[in-house]
Design an enzyme around this catalytic site. Structure first.
Site, PDB file in Angstrom:
ATOM      1  N   HIS A 108       0.905  -1.329   0.284  1.00  0.00           N
ATOM      2  CA  HIS A 108       0.071   0.007   0.041  1.00  0.00           C
ATOM      3  C   HIS A 108       0.783   1.375  -0.157  1.00  0.00           C
ATOM      4  O   HIS A 108       0.190   2.337   0.154  1.00  0.00           O
ATOM      5  CB  HIS A 108      -0.957   0.227   1.123  1.00  0.00           C
ATOM      6  CG  HIS A 108      -1.969  -0.814   1.294  1.00  0.00           C
ATOM      7  ND1 HIS A 108      -3.254  -0.724   0.905  1.00  0.00           N
ATOM      8  CD2 HIS A 108      -1.905  -2.225   1.709  1.00  0.00           C
ATOM      9  CE1 HIS A 108      -3.979  -1.922   0.879  1.00  0.00           C
ATOM     10  NE2 HIS A 108      -3.289  -2.939   1.425  1.00  0.00           N
TER      11      HIS A 108
ATOM     12  N   LYS B 103      -8.204  13.871   4.805  1.00  0.00           N
ATOM     13  CA  LYS B 103      -7.380  12.578   4.516  1.00  0.00           C
ATOM     14  C   LYS B 103      -6.341  12.583   5.784  1.00  0.00           C
ATOM     15  O   LYS B 103      -6.351  13.754   6.353  1.00  0.00           O
ATOM     16  CB  LYS B 103      -6.793  12.515   3.235  1.00  0.00           C
ATOM     17  CG  LYS B 103      -6.196  13.976   2.969  1.00  0.00           C
ATOM     18  CD  LYS B 103      -5.489  13.925   1.451  1.00  0.00           C
ATOM     19  CE  LYS B 103      -6.252  13.936   0.366  1.00  0.00           C
ATOM     20  NZ  LYS B 103      -6.491  12.749  -0.507  1.00  0.00           N
ATOM     21  N   ARG B 104      -5.832  11.705   5.941  1.00  0.00           N
ATOM     22  CA  ARG B 104      -4.412  11.944   7.094  1.00  0.00           C
ATOM     23  C   ARG B 104      -3.601  13.103   6.700  1.00  0.00           C
ATOM     24  O   ARG B 104      -3.594  13.184   5.497  1.00  0.00           O
ATOM     25  CB  ARG B 104      -3.834  10.459   7.301  1.00  0.00           C
ATOM     26  CG  ARG B 104      -4.422   9.644   7.950  1.00  0.00           C
ATOM     27  CD  ARG B 104      -4.950   9.973   9.244  1.00  0.00           C
ATOM     28  NE  ARG B 104      -3.859   9.983  10.266  1.00  0.00           N
ATOM     29  CZ  ARG B 104      -3.306   9.432  10.994  1.00  0.00           C
ATOM     30  NH1 ARG B 104      -3.993   7.859  11.090  1.00  0.00           N
ATOM     31  NH2 ARG B 104      -2.203   9.285  11.631  1.00  0.00           N
TER      32      ARG B 104
ATOM     33  N   LYS C 109       0.681  14.557   0.790  1.00  0.00           N
ATOM     34  CA  LYS C 109      -0.540  14.921   0.642  1.00  0.00           C
ATOM     35  C   LYS C 109      -0.879  16.310   0.147  1.00  0.00           C
ATOM     36  O   LYS C 109      -1.899  16.674  -0.267  1.00  0.00           O
ATOM     37  CB  LYS C 109      -1.510  14.185   1.841  1.00  0.00           C
ATOM     38  CG  LYS C 109      -1.614  12.871   1.705  1.00  0.00           C
ATOM     39  CD  LYS C 109      -2.433  12.255   2.852  1.00  0.00           C
ATOM     40  CE  LYS C 109      -2.471  10.823   3.139  1.00  0.00           C
ATOM     41  NZ  LYS C 109      -2.970  10.009   2.146  1.00  0.00           N
TER      42      LYS C 109
ATOM     43  N   THR D 251      -8.701   6.553  -1.665  1.00  0.00           N
ATOM     44  CA  THR D 251     -10.078   5.937  -1.747  1.00  0.00           C
ATOM     45  C   THR D 251     -11.013   7.083  -1.549  1.00  0.00           C
ATOM     46  O   THR D 251     -12.161   6.973  -1.830  1.00  0.00           O
ATOM     47  CB  THR D 251     -10.274   4.820  -0.770  1.00  0.00           C
ATOM     48  OG1 THR D 251      -9.652   5.042   0.402  1.00  0.00           O
ATOM     49  CG2 THR D 251      -9.536   3.494  -1.432  1.00  0.00           C
TER      50      THR D 251
ATOM     51  N   LYS E  29     -14.608   8.359  -2.960  1.00  0.00           N
ATOM     52  CA  LYS E  29     -15.955   8.631  -2.357  1.00  0.00           C
ATOM     53  C   LYS E  29     -16.544  10.162  -2.784  1.00  0.00           C
ATOM     54  O   LYS E  29     -17.817  10.217  -3.035  1.00  0.00           O
ATOM     55  CB  LYS E  29     -15.787   8.798  -0.735  1.00  0.00           C
ATOM     56  CG  LYS E  29     -15.319   7.318  -0.263  1.00  0.00           C
ATOM     57  CD  LYS E  29     -14.661   7.174   1.109  1.00  0.00           C
ATOM     58  CE  LYS E  29     -14.018   5.876   1.271  1.00  0.00           C
ATOM     59  NZ  LYS E  29     -13.035   5.715   2.270  1.00  0.00           N
TER      60      LYS E  29
HETATM   61  C1  26Q Z   1       3.469   1.140  10.424  1.00  0.00           C
HETATM   62  C2  26Q Z   1       4.579   0.634  11.363  1.00  0.00           C
HETATM   63  C3  26Q Z   1       4.253   0.989  12.689  1.00  0.00           C
HETATM   64  C4  26Q Z   1       3.059   1.644  13.092  1.00  0.00           C
HETATM   65  C5  26Q Z   1       2.052   2.002  12.141  1.00  0.00           C
HETATM   66  C6  26Q Z   1       2.339   1.559  10.903  1.00  0.00           C
HETATM   67  C7  26Q Z   1       1.520   1.853   9.634  1.00  0.00           C
HETATM   68  C8  26Q Z   1       0.167   1.907  10.065  1.00  0.00           C
HETATM   69  C9  26Q Z   1      -0.793   2.163   9.012  1.00  0.00           C
HETATM   70  C10 26Q Z   1       1.782   2.131   8.418  1.00  0.00           C
HETATM   71  C11 26Q Z   1       0.760   2.377   7.385  1.00  0.00           C
HETATM   72  C12 26Q Z   1      -0.423   2.397   7.832  1.00  0.00           C
HETATM   73  C13 26Q Z   1      -1.528   2.872   6.680  1.00  0.00           C
HETATM   74  C14 26Q Z   1      -1.161   2.779   5.385  1.00  0.00           C
HETATM   75  C15 26Q Z   1      -2.389   3.297   4.434  1.00  0.00           C
HETATM   76  O1  26Q Z   1      -3.112   3.732   4.856  1.00  0.00           O
HETATM   77  N1  26Q Z   1      -2.079   3.436   3.147  1.00  0.00           N
HETATM   78  C16 26Q Z   1      -2.909   3.785   2.342  1.00  0.00           C
HETATM   79  O2  26Q Z   1      -3.765   2.606   1.721  1.00  0.00           O
HETATM   80  C17 26Q Z   1      -4.780   3.041   0.881  1.00  0.00           C
HETATM   81  C18 26Q Z   1      -5.388   1.681   0.453  1.00  0.00           C
HETATM   82  O3  26Q Z   1      -4.597   0.918  -0.275  1.00  0.00           O
HETATM   83  C19 26Q Z   1      -4.327   3.831  -0.336  1.00  0.00           C
HETATM   84  O4  26Q Z   1      -5.330   4.124  -1.002  1.00  0.00           O
HETATM   85  C20 26Q Z   1      -3.522   4.930   0.103  1.00  0.00           C
HETATM   86  O5  26Q Z   1      -2.916   5.526  -0.942  1.00  0.00           O
HETATM   87  C21 26Q Z   1      -2.531   4.632   1.118  1.00  0.00           C
HETATM   88  O6  26Q Z   1      -1.599   5.531   1.467  1.00  0.00           O
END
Ligand code: 26Q
Length: 791
Positions: free
Chosen positions: A334, A522-523, A528, A630, A634
């Site tokens: 991702h 978004k985050r 971004k 995503t 929406k």
């Molecule tokens: C990793 C290590 C330690 C703590 C947290 C994490 C962590 C947690 C969540 C790293 C990444 C995430 C989330 C990533 C994420 O949401 N990526 C998004 O995924 C979406 C679904 O595929 C995409 O549409 C987005 O582009 C992408 O940024």
């Protein structure tokens, strides 16, 4: 058909037994719980039947550290096809269904896109009658609650379980034990029903809670050492206590590793036990009946753990075990950001999970030997080693240990193949696939925008679009129909009024629903580029100050975003935007032509109010950085044009809906790739009209960051760079002018009301591709090899 008499009686009965109350004295949350439990009861038979029907066919399992489910009640009523009936039942009881829906806490067990995608997939799989089970962690606290104090982000614990959890059932009988070198834990499953839309199938989301083997130390308690008596219990429960926010860099923390192993080990034990129940000990059959999807690298420890189970416990020999593993597992990537790729210190693994570590070493050793035999150079081998410089590279383990690696949008998958994972693609060309993301049309249109949803059904004389989203393209024939276009505008107006009211109550800010609603939600992350949006707003403001007669469509800029608590820059950007809001909203001289609102605690339930009310959707990431997005989909599904870059799924969206119906701007990835070594933002800073003025507000005293150094840090990030990056790493200054021009085009286009409505309609009509029903069917057919089984 719903038996409304029985439902009423059940609600009253549950209120009496659970709260010892009659309905007239019950609080909203008590009514919410009673109603939810009464609905849960309706699912029992179909839930059991679904499990039985699936048991003798191949099933897929979605392992994910995050499931961002949001609220359950409204969605479940919709999917069961009883929303309107229940609404009426409640009316007869003098209860407003909205009040009851609004009291529900979001299940915020995810950070953002990745977690919400998992939730959309669960909905789509159930709706499509696909045997898919979700496995994850039942965090006691989801993503933190956000508020602003003085414009700064403040975080508080999210206590989503405070009113109880009527949508989960604790299954003590299925508890398993997870062993670490220093302790053993109980993994207690909590099951949530995943109710498909207008089907009887009910799938399962199984989340594990960590508990100690023993509740407390009786001897210590008796000798009055109360704290020590419960210490072990607390230590154990820490493992599922709280969801980690995604930081800008993936730092390896002990507890995070414990979480990963905890849920993965529990899930594998659960599914192996289930396999044996129906197919005995013949592991040759395992891949025939099981497919396991790894949602990013977070659950990748499943690969060595499964090998451990096969080898140590089931006495399968290595080669065979490896063959079963590779054919069972698959992995989704991702992220493109290198710094976000997970790596773990080997010392941590050795200490907590010595046997798992040993197995990873063997996997790596065999892999290196294979590469050597293939004639790979020393350097190349080093760059692909799973264990290198005392770190375990989870993405490498994932690609090597699975038969399929997929990206989440076409552009993203191409970047993986040609750049980020090039070596791996050359080694395993057949393993790389694209699966463009999607969203569930149930929550993101039918539920959150009943007005638009009803109108579509009227126009198409059928509601079959809800499960066959491509049918929306029939709407194109109304592109020249004035009355349809006007009705679309009316609906948008209504959704804006509703949002405006909600914002007034929740943020204490007045917004004008007749202004253009420009939304970025978004985050918060540098890539971004919320900062680009902020500069655009400031520039517009300064232009207005210079020329009060500047003819612009009044605009309301709305932001929603959480910043990871340790991400200093992201927090600086929030403070900066709040300062801008403060300046602009209090400046009477611009007579309300622009308004800026940063809403607090952006989450799934807030999102459901924001997407339908947008006039323009901001998708302005640096080209090549957003894997898919995503939220972009929406907005599109709610009939909103995009102002955006050629990035992630935006590319495919405008391919579908037409570039002429959206506002695409900015440097393409190829261009940035070419110039990245020589790019000098100073050139733009000096020469682009108005740019210096907005960038300098970070340091010239226009705004106050309370001596935190935040604004100066942002300024330096753009013009000086830092030890870990070049100046303006995300090309904000480079894209500024084009962004401003694109915004001016939005302003011009918006004036032609019917022309605008036509763009909205075309986006809606061509949103069909982005249903997660399509995505999940692709996974089912092309990766998992599972088939629909309707009960
Ligand atoms: C990793 C290590 C330690 C703590 C947290 C994490 C962590 C947690 C969540 C790293 C990444 C995430 C989330 C990533 C994420 O949401 N990526 C998004 O995924 C979406 C679904 O595929 C995409 O549409 C987005 O582009 C992408 O940024």
């Amino acid at each position: 058909m719903l038996n409304t008499r029985e439902l009423k009686a059940n609600i009253k009965r549950i209120l009496r037994t659970d709260y010892i109350k009659t309905i007239d004295k019950a609080k909203d949350y008590e009514k919410y719980n009673a109603l939810s439990k009464a609905i849960m009861e309706l699912t029992i038979d179909n839930w059991d039947k679904t499990i039985e029907v699936y048991s003798n066919s191949k099933q897929a399992y979605y392992l994910s550290a995050e499931f961002l489910m949001g609220r359950a009640l409204g969605n479940n009523l919709l999917n069961l096809g009883i929303y309107e009936e229940v609404k009426e039942v409640l009316e007869e009881l003098n209860i407003d269904i909205n009040d009851i829906e609004e009291i529900e806490e979001d299940a915020g067990l995810g950070n953002g896109g990745l977690g919400r995608l998992a939730a959309c997939f669960m909905d789509s799989a159930a709706t499509k009658n696909l045997p898919l089970t979700g496995y994850g962690i039942r965090y006691s606290h989801g993503l933190f609650k956000q508020s602003f104090k003085n414009g700064f982000q403040v975080e508080k614990a999210d206590n989503w379980l405070k009113y109880g959890d009527p949508w989960s059932v604790r299954r003590d009988e299925d508890t398993v034990i997870v062993e670490f070198a220093d302790c053993s834990l109980k993994a207690v499953p909590y099951d949530m029903p995943v109710i498909g839309y207008k089907t009887s199938n009910i799938n399962k989301l199984r989340l594990f809670k960590a508990e100690p083997l023993e509740d407390f130390d009786f001897e210590l308690f008796n000798s009055q050492e109360y704290n020590r008596a419960v210490e072990k219990k607390n230590r154990a429960e820490d493992v599922s206590r709280v969801l980690y926010p995604n930081e800008s860099t993936a730092e390896g923390k002990t507890l995070r590793l414990k979480q990963q192993y905890f849920f993965v080990s529990a899930a594998l034990q659960d599914l192996v036990r289930n396999f044996k129940k129906y197919h005995g000990n013949n592991f040759d059959l395992f891949k025939k009946y099981n497919a396991i999807q790894l949602n990013d690298t977070h659950p990748v420890i499943a690969i060595p753990e499964f090998m451990r189970i096969l080898i140590d416990e089931e006495k399968v020999e290595w080669k065979k075990a490896w063959e079963i593993t590779v054919n069972t597992f698959s992995y989704t990537n991702h992220t493109i950001l290198r710094e976000a790729l997970e790596e773990w210190d080997i010392e941590l693994y050795k200490k907590l999970l010595p046997r798992v570590y040993e197995i990873i070493k063997i996997i790596d050793g065999r892999f290196i030997r294979e590469l050597g035999e293939e004639g790979y150079s020393y350097n190349k081998i080093n760059s692909m080693k799973i264990i290198y410089k005392n770190k375990i590279h989870m993405a490498w383990l994932a690609i090597h240990g699975t038969h399929a690696t997929n990206g989440v949008a076409k552009l993203h998958t191409d970047i993986l193949k040609n750049q980020e994972l090039k070596d791996w693609y050359e080694l395993y060309p057949d393993r790389f696939l694209n699966k463009t993301n999607g969203i569930t049309p149930r929550r993101w249109l039918a539920l959150c925008n009943k007005e638009l949803s009803g109108f579509i059904t009227e126009l198409l004389s059928s509601d079959s679009w809800i499960t066959d989203l491509k049918a929306l393209k029939e709407l194109e024939k109304f592109a020249g129909d004035k009355s349809v276009l006007n009705k679309l505008l009316d609906i948008k107006q209504l959704k804006k009024q509703q949002l405006s009211e909600y914002i007034r109550i929740n943020e204490g800010v007045e917004t004008n629903p007749n202004s253009l609603f420009d939304i970025q939600i978004k985050r918060l992350h540098e890539y971004k580029r919320q900062l680009l949006n902020a500069f655009g707003i400031l520039d517009l403001y300064f232009r207005l100050k210079e020329n009060p007669d500047l003819d612009i469509i009044p605009r309301t800029f709305i932001f929603g975003a959480k910043a990871a608590p340790g991400y200093f820059r992201a927090k600086g950007i929030i403070k900066f935007i709040n300062e801008i809001a403060n300046l602009i909203n209090n400046d009477e001289s611009i007579s309300n032509k622009i308004k800026v609102v940063f809403i607090q605690n952006y989450r799934v339930s807030y999102a459901e109010k924001l997407f339908p009310a947008a006039d323009i959707s901001e998708q302005i990431s640096t080209a090549g950085k957003e894997a898919s997005g995503t939220g972009n989909m929406k907005f599109m599904l709610n009939g909103t044009p995009t102002i955006g870059t050629y990035d992630g799924a935006n590319v495919e969206m405008v391919q579908e809906a037409g570039e002429e119906n959206n506002f695409i701007f900015g440097a393409r990835m190829e261009e940035l790739e070419k110039i990245k070594e020589t790019y000098d933002p100073i050139e733009y800073y000096d020469s682009v009209k108005g740019l210096k003025r907005v960038v300098n507000t970070l340091i010239d005293g226009t705004f106050d960051d309370g001596d935190t150094g935040m604004f100066e840090d942002l300024y330096n990030s753009l013009l000086e760079g830092a030890s870990w990056h070049r100046p303006d790493n995300y090309f904000i200054l480079k894209d500024f002018d084009e962004y401003r021009k694109a915004q001016d085009k939005v302003d011009k286009a918006y004036r032609d009301r019917l022309g605008w409505a036509r763009k909205c309609l075309m986006n809606l009509a061509y949103a069909g591709k982005f249903s997660s029903d399509r995505t999940i069917m692709e996974y089912a057919k092309e990766i998992w090899g599972i088939e629909a089984k309707k009960i």
